[in-house]
Design a protein around this motif. Structure first.
Motif: not given
Length: 119
Positions: A6-7, A13-14, A61-62, A68-71
């Motif tokens: 889910f995370r 999605a974010a 999600g944001f 998690e450093g995804l951006f």
């Protein structure tokens, strides 16, 4: 196990939403071109974003993507500002102080319907 999936889904999605909002969306590579993949939508118009988000479950999600450093993996720098309310971030975005905001969707609908704000 379910929580991890889910995370990850929320984070994806974010990132997709922010990436779509930051891309010009214009142009694509010619068929068979090796310079860009078929899924590439071009470079981001802006790589440093001022983001105001209400810290609530709707915005999970944001926060997963941010922590998690995804951006950063996508080449984006996020200047996060915690928001007190959705009305506050909507006002800041309309004044040009924030690039992207996140909050209660009802407030966005009300701003568009009642005040005719382009949110």
């Amino acid at each position: 196990m379910g929580g991890t999936w889910f995370r990850a889904a929320c984070a994806a999605a974010a990132v997709a939403a922010l990436a779509a909002g930051c891309s010009s969306g214009g142009g694509s590579a010619a068929a068979g071109s090796n310079t860009m993949s078929a899924l590439s939508i071009g470079p981001a118009e802006k790589t440093t974003l001022n983001v105001g988000v209400v810290p609530a479950m709707d915005s999970a999600g944001f926060f997963v993507a941010l922590h998690e450093g995804l951006f950063a993996k996508e080449g984006l720098t996020i200047n996060y500002t915690p928001a007190v309310s959705s009305d506050t971030v909507i006002g800041s975005q309309l004044q040009g102080q924030l690039d992207i905001t996140g909050g209660n969707y009802v407030s966005y609908i009300q701003a568009a319907a009642e005040k005719h704000d382009p949110v």
